[in-house]
Design an enzyme around this catalytic site. Sequence first.
Site, PDB file in Angstrom:
ATOM      1  N   ASP A  83      -6.696  -0.266  -4.174  1.00  0.00           N
ATOM      2  CA  ASP A  83      -5.755  -0.928  -3.559  1.00  0.00           C
ATOM      3  C   ASP A  83      -4.287  -0.718  -4.420  1.00  0.00           C
ATOM      4  O   ASP A  83      -4.435  -0.998  -5.525  1.00  0.00           O
ATOM      5  CB  ASP A  83      -5.960  -2.284  -3.332  1.00  0.00           C
ATOM      6  CG  ASP A  83      -5.299  -2.966  -2.149  1.00  0.00           C
ATOM      7  OD1 ASP A  83      -4.140  -2.264  -1.594  1.00  0.00           O
ATOM      8  OD2 ASP A  83      -5.655  -3.911  -1.766  1.00  0.00           O
ATOM      9  N   HIS A  89       3.846   2.897  -2.166  1.00  0.00           N
ATOM     10  CA  HIS A  89       3.321   1.674  -2.266  1.00  0.00           C
ATOM     11  C   HIS A  89       1.667   1.791  -2.415  1.00  0.00           C
ATOM     12  O   HIS A  89       0.794   0.559  -2.548  1.00  0.00           O
ATOM     13  CB  HIS A  89       3.468   0.910  -0.888  1.00  0.00           C
ATOM     14  CG  HIS A  89       4.872   0.669  -0.792  1.00  0.00           C
ATOM     15  ND1 HIS A  89       5.412  -0.896  -0.830  1.00  0.00           N
ATOM     16  CD2 HIS A  89       6.063   1.287  -0.401  1.00  0.00           C
ATOM     17  CE1 HIS A  89       6.778  -0.763  -0.272  1.00  0.00           C
ATOM     18  NE2 HIS A  89       6.919   0.771  -0.247  1.00  0.00           N
TER      19      HIS A  89
HETATM   20  C1  G6P Z   1      -0.179  -0.113   3.714  1.00  0.00           C
HETATM   21  C2  G6P Z   1       0.836   1.061   3.422  1.00  0.00           C
HETATM   22  C3  G6P Z   1       2.257   0.854   4.357  1.00  0.00           C
HETATM   23  C4  G6P Z   1       1.612   0.597   5.901  1.00  0.00           C
HETATM   24  C5  G6P Z   1       0.564  -0.415   5.861  1.00  0.00           C
HETATM   25  C6  G6P Z   1       0.177  -0.884   7.301  1.00  0.00           C
HETATM   26  O1  G6P Z   1       0.493  -1.208   3.261  1.00  0.00           O
HETATM   27  O2  G6P Z   1       1.350   0.997   2.160  1.00  0.00           O
HETATM   28  O3  G6P Z   1       2.917   1.870   4.240  1.00  0.00           O
HETATM   29  O4  G6P Z   1       2.836   0.290   6.584  1.00  0.00           O
HETATM   30  O5  G6P Z   1      -0.348  -0.321   5.345  1.00  0.00           O
HETATM   31  O6  G6P Z   1      -0.170   0.235   7.865  1.00  0.00           O
HETATM   32  P1  G6P Z   1       0.386   1.274   9.340  1.00  0.00           P
HETATM   33  O7  G6P Z   1      -0.272   2.617   9.383  1.00  0.00           O
HETATM   34  O8  G6P Z   1       0.000   0.135  10.399  1.00  0.00           O
HETATM   35  O9  G6P Z   1       1.778   1.220   9.073  1.00  0.00           O
END
Ligand code: G6P
Length: 477
Positions: free
Chosen positions: A375, A162
């Site tokens: 991003d 992602h």
């Molecule tokens: C990004 C990453 C995700 C992640 C999200 C929130 O979008 O690509 O994999 O889940 O951030 O971050 P966190 O560390 O809270 O899961």
Amino acid sequence: MPEAEFVVVANRLPVDRVPGAHGDDVWRRSPGGLVTALEPVMKKADGAWVGWAGGADLDLEPFEFDGTVLVPVRLSAEDIELYYEGMSNDTFWPLYHDVIAAPRYRRVWWDSYERVNRRFAEAAAEVAAPGATVWVQDYQLQLVPKMLRELRPDLTIGYFHHIPFPAYGLYSQLPWRKQVLEGLLGADVIGFQRVADAGNFARAVRRLFRYETRASGVNVPQPDGTTHTALAKAFPISIDAESYVELARRPEVQQRAADIRRELGNPRKILLGVDRLDYTKGIRHRLKAFGELLEDGEINVEDVTLVQVASPSRERVEAYMQLRDEIELTVGRTNGDFDTMGHTAIRYLHNSYPREEMAALFLAADVMLVTALRDGMNLVAKEYVAARTDNRGVLVLSEFAGAADELTSAVRINPHDIDGMKESIMRAIDMPAAEQGKRMRALRKKVRENDVAKWSESFLSALADARTMRNARSAKR
Ligand code: G6P
């Protein structure tokens, strides 16, 4: 344990634990595109989702939620510190986002990352039916594809990244650069956000392994003398666009948008930023440009207000604490210098909000500022566009966000160029309605045509093709 034909493996489960009506905790579906996109597939295919429930040391049995089996993976307080906060978010995250913050390379973090990845792989191997399809998500789990292939050669394995994949000059800093590529190459299909990310990945593979790459396929020699082909390609992710269209059409959301404008003192123009509080998002650069426009007298607070929603994120990681301090100092100074009794320069909200409130904010905002320094995609840009059913509003979009590849009718900026960004913001503020409409219609067409359902379909169909090819090859042997 039930057997699932389709398994998603992600760091987080698609649910959050929230206080229920009777003093106990209940599960609520997390907001977010991935969960929505995969819901129909999960239901149709007896799906299971392997992930962390959030929180330390939770021993939870697999349970059913909304037609899907959720398989919780336990993380100890130490795992959270080393695997999640350390290796995932203090090494991979900054390294993959072009070292905007300095990545730290710590061997104890890596050891924990391997251990926890194995735990996820084992949980997936246990729940997957014979010949099932498993889809691994994101940088927290890059070793899972190879581990899973070793445990269960019968599975078809996909991986989607992602976040960005950096150029080799940066990637090569990683002490475990070979192990990570090997981990990913265990998949049949490796998906990236941008064509450039897939290119960086293929170059790293060629430099470190000299494997043959043909079109998007990488041929990986196996210990038994056979060859495994991994397809590495861009599949830009999207949102459930129609759900934002539906929200934006609700009378109560439109009323809320009008209320927001009034509560802000009816400025002529509202600018909006919506981000996780993360150093990749370019929030400081945005505040700098906005502060200078006030200072130069190009705009004033009666006329223009900036609303900045910054949702709390990874709050125990040092770089995030520092960023928060810097941003809050800047907001305080700017407001101190320019606020009047009735008007504020920056309305700063360190919080996250339900989708209804976000849709109202999108409708209230004349200009949406997406100024990321790097991003993977930036789904907020797509959400703003989807919500503008009135074909009004201007999207200012950083060329360093993956969304810039598709959203070519946005006002494009380089967030490092503060003067350029100031000019673009002024252009957005002053843009005539006809030009807004023309650009917004083009943007909306892209977002509505390429929604998240299309994204998951195209990835899963590439995965199905990979499975057919693999079966044909093994039948020949
Ligand atoms: C990004 C990453 C995700 C992640 C999200 C929130 O979008 O690509 O994999 O889940 O951030 O971050 P966190 O560390 O809270 O899961």
